[in-house]
Design a protein around this motif. Structure first.
Motif, PDB file in Angstrom:
ATOM      1  N   LEU A   1       0.819  -1.208   0.000  1.00  0.00           N
ATOM      2  CA  LEU A   1       0.000   0.000   0.000  1.00  0.00           C
ATOM      3  C   LEU A   1       0.852   1.257   0.000  1.00  0.00           C
ATOM      4  O   LEU A   1       0.429   2.299  -0.514  1.00  0.00           O
ATOM      5  CB  LEU A   1      -0.927   0.009   1.221  1.00  0.00           C
ATOM      6  CG  LEU A   1      -1.953  -1.124   1.325  1.00  0.00           C
ATOM      7  CD1 LEU A   1      -2.795  -0.967   2.578  1.00  0.00           C
ATOM      8  CD2 LEU A   1      -2.849  -1.166   0.092  1.00  0.00           C
TER       9      LEU A   1
ATOM     10  N   TRP B   1      -0.531   4.725  -1.549  1.00  0.00           N
ATOM     11  CA  TRP B   1      -1.367   5.378  -0.536  1.00  0.00           C
ATOM     12  C   TRP B   1      -0.585   6.532   0.081  1.00  0.00           C
ATOM     13  O   TRP B   1       0.623   6.428   0.301  1.00  0.00           O
ATOM     14  CB  TRP B   1      -1.752   4.394   0.567  1.00  0.00           C
ATOM     15  CG  TRP B   1      -2.872   3.458   0.207  1.00  0.00           C
ATOM     16  CD1 TRP B   1      -3.022   2.773  -0.962  1.00  0.00           C
ATOM     17  CD2 TRP B   1      -3.978   3.076   1.027  1.00  0.00           C
ATOM     18  NE1 TRP B   1      -4.144   1.998  -0.924  1.00  0.00           N
ATOM     19  CE2 TRP B   1      -4.757   2.154   0.287  1.00  0.00           C
ATOM     20  CE3 TRP B   1      -4.389   3.403   2.298  1.00  0.00           C
ATOM     21  CZ2 TRP B   1      -5.911   1.580   0.783  1.00  0.00           C
ATOM     22  CZ3 TRP B   1      -5.543   2.821   2.814  1.00  0.00           C
ATOM     23  CH2 TRP B   1      -6.299   1.927   2.059  1.00  0.00           C
TER      24      TRP B   1
ATOM     25  N   GLU C   1      -3.309   8.214   4.934  1.00  0.00           N
ATOM     26  CA  GLU C   1      -4.202   7.093   4.641  1.00  0.00           C
ATOM     27  C   GLU C   1      -3.568   5.773   5.063  1.00  0.00           C
ATOM     28  O   GLU C   1      -4.257   4.860   5.530  1.00  0.00           O
ATOM     29  CB  GLU C   1      -4.527   7.067   3.145  1.00  0.00           C
ATOM     30  CG  GLU C   1      -5.264   8.324   2.670  1.00  0.00           C
ATOM     31  CD  GLU C   1      -5.288   8.425   1.157  1.00  0.00           C
ATOM     32  OE1 GLU C   1      -4.449   7.747   0.510  1.00  0.00           O
ATOM     33  OE2 GLU C   1      -6.115   9.178   0.623  1.00  0.00           O
TER      34      GLU C   1
ATOM     35  N   ALA D   1      -4.962   2.786   7.467  1.00  0.00           N
ATOM     36  CA  ALA D   1      -4.966   1.378   7.062  1.00  0.00           C
ATOM     37  C   ALA D   1      -4.274   0.515   8.105  1.00  0.00           C
ATOM     38  O   ALA D   1      -4.749  -0.576   8.439  1.00  0.00           O
ATOM     39  CB  ALA D   1      -4.281   1.223   5.701  1.00  0.00           C
TER      40      ALA D   1
ATOM     41  N   LEU E   1     -14.366   4.750   5.026  1.00  0.00           N
ATOM     42  CA  LEU E   1     -13.840   4.891   3.672  1.00  0.00           C
ATOM     43  C   LEU E   1     -12.481   4.211   3.548  1.00  0.00           C
ATOM     44  O   LEU E   1     -12.200   3.521   2.559  1.00  0.00           O
ATOM     45  CB  LEU E   1     -13.722   6.377   3.314  1.00  0.00           C
ATOM     46  CG  LEU E   1     -13.196   6.689   1.901  1.00  0.00           C
ATOM     47  CD1 LEU E   1     -14.122   6.107   0.844  1.00  0.00           C
ATOM     48  CD2 LEU E   1     -13.060   8.202   1.697  1.00  0.00           C
ATOM     49  N   ALA E   2     -11.628   4.376   4.569  1.00  0.00           N
ATOM     50  CA  ALA E   2     -10.323   3.710   4.551  1.00  0.00           C
ATOM     51  C   ALA E   2     -10.500   2.189   4.579  1.00  0.00           C
ATOM     52  O   ALA E   2      -9.780   1.452   3.891  1.00  0.00           O
ATOM     53  CB  ALA E   2      -9.482   4.179   5.737  1.00  0.00           C
ATOM     54  N   ARG E   3     -11.469   1.712   5.357  1.00  0.00           N
ATOM     55  CA  ARG E   3     -11.719   0.269   5.403  1.00  0.00           C
ATOM     56  C   ARG E   3     -12.219  -0.255   4.073  1.00  0.00           C
ATOM     57  O   ARG E   3     -11.822  -1.340   3.618  1.00  0.00           O
ATOM     58  CB  ARG E   3     -12.723  -0.055   6.513  1.00  0.00           C
ATOM     59  CG  ARG E   3     -12.873  -1.561   6.765  1.00  0.00           C
ATOM     60  CD  ARG E   3     -13.950  -1.852   7.787  1.00  0.00           C
ATOM     61  NE  ARG E   3     -15.277  -1.745   7.227  1.00  0.00           N
ATOM     62  CZ  ARG E   3     -15.955  -2.758   6.664  1.00  0.00           C
ATOM     63  NH1 ARG E   3     -15.403  -3.945   6.583  1.00  0.00           N
ATOM     64  NH2 ARG E   3     -17.167  -2.575   6.192  1.00  0.00           N
ATOM     65  N   GLN E   4     -13.080   0.518   3.419  1.00  0.00           N
ATOM     66  CA  GLN E   4     -13.595   0.095   2.119  1.00  0.00           C
ATOM     67  C   GLN E   4     -12.473   0.013   1.084  1.00  0.00           C
ATOM     68  O   GLN E   4     -12.485  -0.856   0.209  1.00  0.00           O
ATOM     69  CB  GLN E   4     -14.691   1.048   1.640  1.00  0.00           C
ATOM     70  CG  GLN E   4     -16.003   0.941   2.404  1.00  0.00           C
ATOM     71  CD  GLN E   4     -16.673  -0.405   2.207  1.00  0.00           C
ATOM     72  OE1 GLN E   4     -16.603  -0.999   1.127  1.00  0.00           O
ATOM     73  NE2 GLN E   4     -17.335  -0.895   3.246  1.00  0.00           N
ATOM     74  N   ARG E   5     -11.503   0.927   1.188  1.00  0.00           N
ATOM     75  CA  ARG E   5     -10.355   0.855   0.268  1.00  0.00           C
ATOM     76  C   ARG E   5      -9.549  -0.415   0.514  1.00  0.00           C
ATOM     77  O   ARG E   5      -9.045  -1.031  -0.422  1.00  0.00           O
ATOM     78  CB  ARG E   5      -9.467   2.081   0.441  1.00  0.00           C
ATOM     79  CG  ARG E   5     -10.073   3.369  -0.111  1.00  0.00           C
ATOM     80  CD  ARG E   5      -9.038   4.477  -0.111  1.00  0.00           C
ATOM     81  NE  ARG E   5      -7.956   4.198  -1.029  1.00  0.00           N
ATOM     82  CZ  ARG E   5      -6.846   4.935  -1.131  1.00  0.00           C
ATOM     83  NH1 ARG E   5      -6.675   5.977  -0.327  1.00  0.00           N
ATOM     84  NH2 ARG E   5      -5.890   4.620  -1.989  1.00  0.00           N
TER      85      ARG E   5
ATOM     86  N   HIS F   1     -11.635  -3.492  -0.835  1.00  0.00           N
ATOM     87  CA  HIS F   1     -11.658  -3.650  -2.301  1.00  0.00           C
ATOM     88  C   HIS F   1     -10.309  -3.300  -2.917  1.00  0.00           C
ATOM     89  O   HIS F   1     -10.231  -2.885  -4.069  1.00  0.00           O
ATOM     90  CB  HIS F   1     -12.753  -2.754  -2.891  1.00  0.00           C
ATOM     91  CG  HIS F   1     -14.130  -3.093  -2.416  1.00  0.00           C
ATOM     92  ND1 HIS F   1     -14.863  -4.150  -2.928  1.00  0.00           N
ATOM     93  CD2 HIS F   1     -14.914  -2.540  -1.454  1.00  0.00           C
ATOM     94  CE1 HIS F   1     -16.030  -4.217  -2.319  1.00  0.00           C
ATOM     95  NE2 HIS F   1     -16.089  -3.254  -1.409  1.00  0.00           N
ATOM     96  N   GLY F   2      -9.229  -3.472  -2.136  1.00  0.00           N
ATOM     97  CA  GLY F   2      -7.904  -3.084  -2.596  1.00  0.00           C
ATOM     98  C   GLY F   2      -7.075  -4.240  -3.098  1.00  0.00           C
ATOM     99  O   GLY F   2      -7.566  -5.172  -3.737  1.00  0.00           O
ATOM    100  N   ASP F   3      -5.776  -4.201  -2.759  1.00  0.00           N
ATOM    101  CA  ASP F   3      -4.823  -5.182  -3.278  1.00  0.00           C
ATOM    102  C   ASP F   3      -5.152  -6.606  -2.841  1.00  0.00           C
ATOM    103  O   ASP F   3      -4.920  -7.557  -3.586  1.00  0.00           O
ATOM    104  CB  ASP F   3      -3.406  -4.817  -2.810  1.00  0.00           C
ATOM    105  CG  ASP F   3      -2.916  -3.516  -3.440  1.00  0.00           C
ATOM    106  OD1 ASP F   3      -3.668  -2.950  -4.251  1.00  0.00           O
ATOM    107  OD2 ASP F   3      -1.798  -3.078  -3.130  1.00  0.00           O
TER     108      ASP F   3
END
Length: 463
Positions: A114, A118, A122, A126, A163-167, A170-172
Motif C-alpha cells: 500500500l 497510498w 491514509e 490502514a 472509507l479507509a476500510r472500504q479501500r 476492495h484493494g490489493d
C-alpha cells in the motif's frame, strides 16, 4: 506574484548507514542472519568466528549499543515514526525504507504494498484497521464498535474511517478487513470481471447464504428462479474464492524452522536465553586489530574494514540484546499461557512491550516478526504472544475463542450449544461477551451453527 523568503524552524532525522544496518539486522530471521554473517566472514578478513563458549558480557559495549538504538528508536518526537515531521507535514518513515525480505506478518506485507500508492495519512488509517484484524484478515471486533473507537482515537468522522476500510476491502487483497465471511467473499467477487455467473453469485451471497451452506443446489435454483446449470456455475465461482483474504507467503520448501529464543521453567521461574546455534558468533581478529593500532596513518583500506567490522559486531549485539529483552517481557507477561494453554493468554500490545523495554513500537514489531520461541508447549512465532483485549472485558479475544472451541468440543452431539447459550456459559465464568461475538469466533474456527451440528445418537455413535 511577489517572491518572499520565510525562515522555518524544523527538526529532521538523518539515519547513518550504520544505523540503517542496525535496523536491518533487527528484521532478519535466524536463517537470514546466519547467511548475512557468513557472507561477512568471507568478505571481511578482519572478522573471525568465535568458537569459545559465550560469556555473560557481550563483545560490544552495551551502553554504546543502547545509545545507537536511542538515536532512531527513542526519539523525542513520535511523529517521526508515525509518518510526520516537526512541521506537521507527512513523510515516509525513513526506517521503513530499509531493504528487507518479505515479512512473515501478512499485515506488514500488505502495508509495504500500500505504501507504493497510498498517502502516509491514509496508510496510518490502514495500519490501524489491520491492527484490529485477526491472522485471517477479518475484523476482531464488531464493525460498529471499531468505528466508535477509531473515531475517538483519530478524532475523525466515522465515515472517513469506513472509507479507509472500504479501500482495504476492495484493494490489493480483496476482502481484507471484512466484518464477516460474506463481506469478504462479496469483495472478492466484485474484483472479478462482470458476468452472469458473478451476478448470480452475488445474489446467492446476499440473499441465500443458508442454502449455499447446506449445499442445496435445487433449492437455490428454485429460490433464485435460475436454471440449475446457472446455479452450478455461480456456486463454482464462489467455491473458487479464498475463504479468507490474507495472502500466504509461497512455501520455500527448504527453509528450516530455527528458534531464535528458548524458554524453559526451572525452580518455579521461567528463564529465557538466546539460541546460540541460530547464527555464528563473530568477533574482530585481535591480532589484526593490534597490527593496525601499531601502524598509524597506514593501511587506510584495512581501517575501513575494521570500522565496518566493529559496526557489524555492535549491530548484532544490539539485535541480540533487543531480542532477549523483548522475549523476557513476553514470557513473563504470558507465563499463564505457557503453563495452562490458549485460554489463559492475556491481552498484550506492542506498546506495552515497547514501554517495558524502553523502545518504540516499531522496534518491537521488527524484532518479533519471523522470530521463533521454543517452549515446552511448542515452538511458535513471538508475535503469537500478542493478543487484543476484548472490549469491556479483562481477557483477550484469543482466550475467548479458545473457550468457545472447548465448549463446542465438549457439547452433546444430539444437543449442540447455540451461540447465546455459549455466551451464557462464558458469563458464568466471568467472561461477558455478546452472542454476535461468539458467532464471530465460531465462524473464525470454521464451526457450523448449532442447527447444522446436531446429530442423532446413532450418527454420533457411528462418527
Amino acid at each position: 506574484m511577489k517572491a518572499t523568503l520565510r525562515p522555518q524552524l524544523g527538526q529532521s532525522i538523518q539515519l547513518t548507514p550504520q544505523l540503517l544496518q542496525s535496523i536491518r539486522l533487527l528484521q532478519l530471521t535466524a536463517p537470514q542472519l546466519e547467511q548475512e554473517l557468513r557472507q561477512a566472514l568471507e568478505r571481511n578478513p578482519l572478522l573471525e568466528q568465535d568458537e569459545e563458549p559465550e560469556e555473560p558480557a557481550a563483545e560490544a559495549d552495551p551502553d554504546a549499543a543502547a545509545r545507537d538504538a536511542a538515536a532512531w528508536d527513542e526519539l523525542p518526537e513520535p511523529a517521526f515514526l508515525s509518518g510526520g515531521n516537526a512541521a506537521g507535514e507527512w513523510d515516509e518513515d525513513a526506517g521503513a525504507r530499509v531493504a528487507a525480505s518479505a515479512s512473515s506478518d501478512p499485515r506488514q506485507r500488505l502495508l509495504q504494498q500500500l505504501a507504493l500508492h497510498w498517502a502516509p495519512r491514509e496508510l496510518a488509517l490502514a495500519a490501524w484497521w489491520l491492527d484490529h484484524c485477526d491472522d485471517r484478515g477479518y475484523l476482531e471486533q464488531p464493525l460498529e464498535e471499531l468505528l466508535r473507537a477509531g473515531a475517538r482515537h483519530w478524532a475523525l468522522p466515522a465515515r472517513e474511517l469506513e472509507l479507509a476500510r472500504q479501500r482495504l476491502l476492495h484493494g490489493d487483497w480483496p476482502g481484507m478487513a471484512a466484518a464477516d465471511a460474506g463481506e469478504c467473499l462479496r469483495a472478492q467477487l466484485a474484483a472479478l470481471p462482470p458476468t452472469p455467473a458473478r451476478a448470480l453469485a452475488e445474489r446467492i451471497l446476499r440473499e441465500r447464504l443458508d442454502l449455499l451452506a447446506a449445499h442445496d443446489a435445487a433449492a437455490l435454483a428454485a429460490a433464485l428462479d435460475a436454471a440449475p446449470e446457472q446455479v452450478r456455475a455461480a456456486v463454482a465461482l464462489i467455491l473458487g474464492l479464498r475463504p479468507h483474504p490474507v495472502e500466504e507467503l509461497p512455501a520455500s520448501g527448504h527453509e528450516a524452522l530455527v528458534p531464535d529464543v528458548v524458554a524453559w521453567k526451572a525452580d518455579g521461574a521461567w528463564r529465557v536465553a538466546l539460541n546460540g546455534r541460530a547464527a555464528p558468533r563473530l568477533r574482530i581478529a585481535a591480532h589484526c586489530e593490534r597490527a593496525l593500532a601499531a601502524a598509524p596513518g597506514e593501511a587506510g583500506a584495512l581501517r575501513g574494514l575494521l570500522e565496518e567490522a566493529r559496526w557489524l559486531v555492535r549491530g548484532v549485539a544490539m539485535r541480540h540484546d533487543t531480542l532477549l529483552r523483548t522475549a523476557q517481557v513476553l514470557v513473563e507477561r504470558q507465563r499463564a499461557f505457557l503453563e495452562r494453554g490458549e485460554e489463559a493468554i492475556a491481552p498484550l500490545t506492542l506498546r506495552e512491550v515497547a514501554d517495558a523495554i524502553g523502545m518504540h513500537e516499531s522496534t518491537v514489531s521488527r524484532i518479533v516478526n519471523g522470530k521463533y520461541l521454543q517452549t515446552p508447549r511448542g515452538t511458535f512465532e513471538l508475535k503469537r504472544l500478542f493478543a487484543v483485549r476484548l472490549e469491556g472485558a479483562e481477557v483477550s479475544g484469543s482466550a475467548v475463542k479458545a473457550m468457545v472451541k472447548r465448549l463446542i468440543d465438549a457439547e452433546p452431539a444430539h444437543a449442540p450449544l447455540a451461540d447465546d447459550v455459549i455466551a451464557g456459559l462464558l458469563a458464568r465464568q466471568g467472561v461477558r461477551v455478546a452472542r454476535r461475538t461468539v458467532a464471530k469466533y465460531r465462524d473464525q474456527l470454521s464451526i457450523a451453527p448449532a442447527r447444522l451440528r446436531r446429530r442423532s445418537p446413532r450418527q454420533a455413535k457411528a462418527g
